[in-house]
Design a protein around this motif. Structure first.
Motif, PDB file in Angstrom:
ATOM      1  N   GLU A 117     -11.682  -5.443  10.357  1.00  0.00           N
ATOM      2  CA  GLU A 117     -11.320  -4.153   9.762  1.00  0.00           C
ATOM      3  C   GLU A 117     -11.794  -3.007  10.658  1.00  0.00           C
ATOM      4  N   LYS A 118     -10.851  -2.194  11.067  1.00  0.00           N
ATOM      5  CA  LYS A 118     -11.111  -0.965  11.823  1.00  0.00           C
ATOM      6  C   LYS A 118     -12.117  -1.153  12.973  1.00  0.00           C
TER       7      LYS A 118
ATOM      8  N   THR B  46      -9.479  -7.103   4.222  1.00  0.00           N
ATOM      9  CA  THR B  46      -9.464  -7.788   5.526  1.00  0.00           C
ATOM     10  C   THR B  46     -10.610  -8.802   5.615  1.00  0.00           C
TER      11      THR B  46
ATOM     12  N   ILE C 155      -2.430  -4.390  10.661  1.00  0.00           N
ATOM     13  CA  ILE C 155      -1.868  -4.706   9.333  1.00  0.00           C
ATOM     14  C   ILE C 155      -1.407  -3.375   8.728  1.00  0.00           C
TER      15      ILE C 155
ATOM     16  N   LEU D 211       0.840  -1.190   0.000  1.00  0.00           N
ATOM     17  CA  LEU D 211       0.000   0.000   0.000  1.00  0.00           C
ATOM     18  C   LEU D 211       0.884   1.251   0.000  1.00  0.00           C
TER      19      LEU D 211
ATOM     20  N   ASP E 234       1.985   3.491   3.081  1.00  0.00           N
ATOM     21  CA  ASP E 234       2.854   2.947   4.129  1.00  0.00           C
ATOM     22  C   ASP E 234       4.275   2.810   3.611  1.00  0.00           C
TER      23      ASP E 234
ATOM     24  N   TYR F 134      -7.204   0.670  11.423  1.00  0.00           N
ATOM     25  CA  TYR F 134      -6.476  -0.399  10.733  1.00  0.00           C
ATOM     26  C   TYR F 134      -7.239  -1.716  10.711  1.00  0.00           C
ATOM     27  N   GLY F 135      -6.735  -2.624   9.853  1.00  0.00           N
ATOM     28  CA  GLY F 135      -7.131  -4.021   9.966  1.00  0.00           C
ATOM     29  C   GLY F 135      -6.375  -4.585  11.157  1.00  0.00           C
TER      30      GLY F 135
HETATM   31  C1  G1P Z   1      -6.135  -0.152   4.612  1.00  0.00           C
HETATM   32  C2  G1P Z   1      -6.629  -1.526   5.053  1.00  0.00           C
HETATM   33  C3  G1P Z   1      -6.358  -1.756   6.517  1.00  0.00           C
HETATM   34  C4  G1P Z   1      -4.859  -1.571   6.772  1.00  0.00           C
HETATM   35  C5  G1P Z   1      -4.417  -0.163   6.320  1.00  0.00           C
HETATM   36  C6  G1P Z   1      -2.904  -0.023   6.439  1.00  0.00           C
HETATM   37  O1  G1P Z   1      -6.924   0.838   5.215  1.00  0.00           O
HETATM   38  O2  G1P Z   1      -8.026  -1.620   4.782  1.00  0.00           O
HETATM   39  O3  G1P Z   1      -6.736  -3.058   6.879  1.00  0.00           O
HETATM   40  O4  G1P Z   1      -4.604  -1.732   8.171  1.00  0.00           O
HETATM   41  O5  G1P Z   1      -4.757   0.040   4.941  1.00  0.00           O
HETATM   42  O6  G1P Z   1      -2.480   1.259   6.131  1.00  0.00           O
HETATM   43  P1  G1P Z   1      -6.972   2.365   4.700  1.00  0.00           P
HETATM   44  O7  G1P Z   1      -5.779   3.041   5.329  1.00  0.00           O
HETATM   45  O8  G1P Z   1      -6.883   2.321   3.211  1.00  0.00           O
HETATM   46  O9  G1P Z   1      -8.261   2.923   5.199  1.00  0.00           O
END
Ligand code: G1P
Length: 289
Positions: A189-190, A230, A202, A129, A132, A169-170
Motif C-alpha cells: 500500500e502506497k 491491500t 490498483i 471505489l 474511481d 496507490y496499492g
Molecule cells: C485506496 C486503496 C489503494 C487503491 C486506491 C485506488 O486508496 O487503499 O490501494 O490503489 O484506493 O483509488 P485511497 O485512494 O482511498 O487512499
C-alpha cells in the motif's frame, strides 16, 4: 460461482474536495448531470450485478434519498406531462437492489469492506471505489468478473501509473500470464518510489473471494494507521492466487480536483444533449488560452 453482489465503500470524508464536501457527500458530486455514485452503480448493473451494498456513514443520507422513490417530484413531472424527465427519475430508483450499512468509524478501506461481511456471506463479490470512474466499452467490473471466471481467484483491476504517482496507490508485484492478465506476487500500500515493485496500481475495482473477511479481521492498522484492504490481500495471497487485470478504459480520479475536471470535460464532450455546443465552446475558449 456467479458474481452477483457488489459493495461500494462511501463513508470517507472527501477532504480533498472541501468545502464542497462539508455537508454534501463526495459521492454526490455530479459529472455533467449524474452523481458519481450513480455512474458507479450503473457500471455494476451493466456487469450483471443484482445487489449492491453502499457502506455509508454519518452525513451521507443524500445517497439513500437519491436511489429512493421521489413521489412528490414524480407527481409533479407526471402532471406537467414531462414523461422523459419522469423516466430519468424513476430509472434511478429502479436501477438495482441497493442496500446500506453504516461504518461507524472511518478506520480505513479494509474496515469498510469488513462491514459488508454479513451482506456478502460466502460468495465472491465486487468492490468498487466511488472516486474511481472508468469510461470503457466493456464495463471495467465486467472485465474483472470475466477474469474471475477464468482464474477462479480474487482479481484486482490495475493500470500502469506514472512512477511519480506510485505512493498514492496499492501497488502490485506481478509477472505476466497472458494478454492483460498478470499473476500477483506481492502487494504494497502506497510505497515510496524506491520500494515500489512495479508501477501497476490498483484502481478502485476488485473481485474478491469471501476468505478476505477472515484476513481483514486479523489485519492490523497499516499505512496512515488505517486497516488497509491491500494488507489483507497480501494475507490472502499466502493461501490463494490473486490475478491483476490490466483493464481497458480511461480511469478518472474524481476525488481529486484535476481528475474531476477532466472527467467533467471529457464526459461533457460525449453527452448527447450538450456535446456539440460544448465542443464549440471549448474551441473558442482554446483560442483565447
Ligand atoms: C485506496 C486503496 C489503494 C487503491 C486506491 C485506488 O486508496 O487503499 O490501494 O490503489 O484506493 O483509488 P485511497 O485512494 O482511498 O487512499
Amino acid at each position: 460461482m456467479k458474481v452477483k453482489k457488489a459493495i461500494i465503500p462511501a463513508a470517507g470524508y472527501g477532504t480533498r474536495f472541501l468545502p464542497a464536501t462539508k455537508s454534501m457527500p463526495k459521492e454526490m458530486l455530479t459529472i455533467v448531470d449524474k452523481p458519481a455514485i450513480q455512474i458507479i452503480v450503473e457500471e455494476a448493473v451493466a456487469a450483471g450485478i443484482e445487489d449492491i451494498l453502499i457502506i455509508t456513514g454519518r452525513g451521507k443520507d443524500m445517497i439513500q434519498d437519491h436511489f429512493d422513490n421521489t413521489p412528490e417530484l414524480e407527481a409533479v413531472l407526471e402532471k406537467q406531462g414531462k414523461a422523459e424527465l419522469l423516466k430519468i427519475v424513476q430509472d434511478v430508483s429502479n436501477l438495482a437492489n441497493v442496500h446500506y450499512v453504516r461504518q461507524k468509524e472511518a478506520l480505513g478501506l479494509g474496515h469498510a469492506v469488513l462491514c459488508a461481511k454479513t451482506f456478502v456471506g460466502n460468495e465472491p463479490f465486487v468492490v468498487m471505489l466511488g472516486d474511481d470512474i472508468v469510461d470503457s466499452d466493456i464495463p471495467c467490473t465486467k472485465q474483472l468478473i470475466d477474469a474471475f471466471e477464468t482464474y477462479q481467484c480474487s482479481v484486482v483491476g490495475v493500470q500502469p501509473v506514472d512512477w511519480s504517482q506510485v505512493d498514492k496507490y496499492g501497488i502490485v508485484d506481478v509477472e505476466e500470464i497472458k494478454d492483460r492478465d498478470l499473476r500477483v506476487r506481492g502487494l504494497v500500500e502506497k510505497p515510496a518510489l524506491e520500494e515500489a515493485p512495479s508501477n501497476y496500481a490498483i484502481l478502485g475495482r476488485y473481485v474478491l473471494t469471501p476468505e478476505i473477511f477472515d484476513k481483514l479481521q486479523n489485519t492490523k492498522p497499516g499505512k496512515n494507521g488505517e486497516i488497509q484492504l491491500t494488507d489483507a490481500l497480501r494475507g490472502l495471497l499466502e493461501d490463494q492466487g490473486i490475478v491483476a487485470h490490466n483493464f481497458e478504459g480511461t480511469r478518472y480520479d474524481t476525488g481529486d480536483k484535476l481528475g474531476y475536471l477532466k472527467a467533467t470535460v471529457e464526459m461533457g464532450l460525449r453527452h448527447s444533449e450538450v456535446k456539440d455546443r460544448f465542443r464549440d465552446y471549448l474551441k473558442t475558449l482554446g483560442e483565447s488560452l
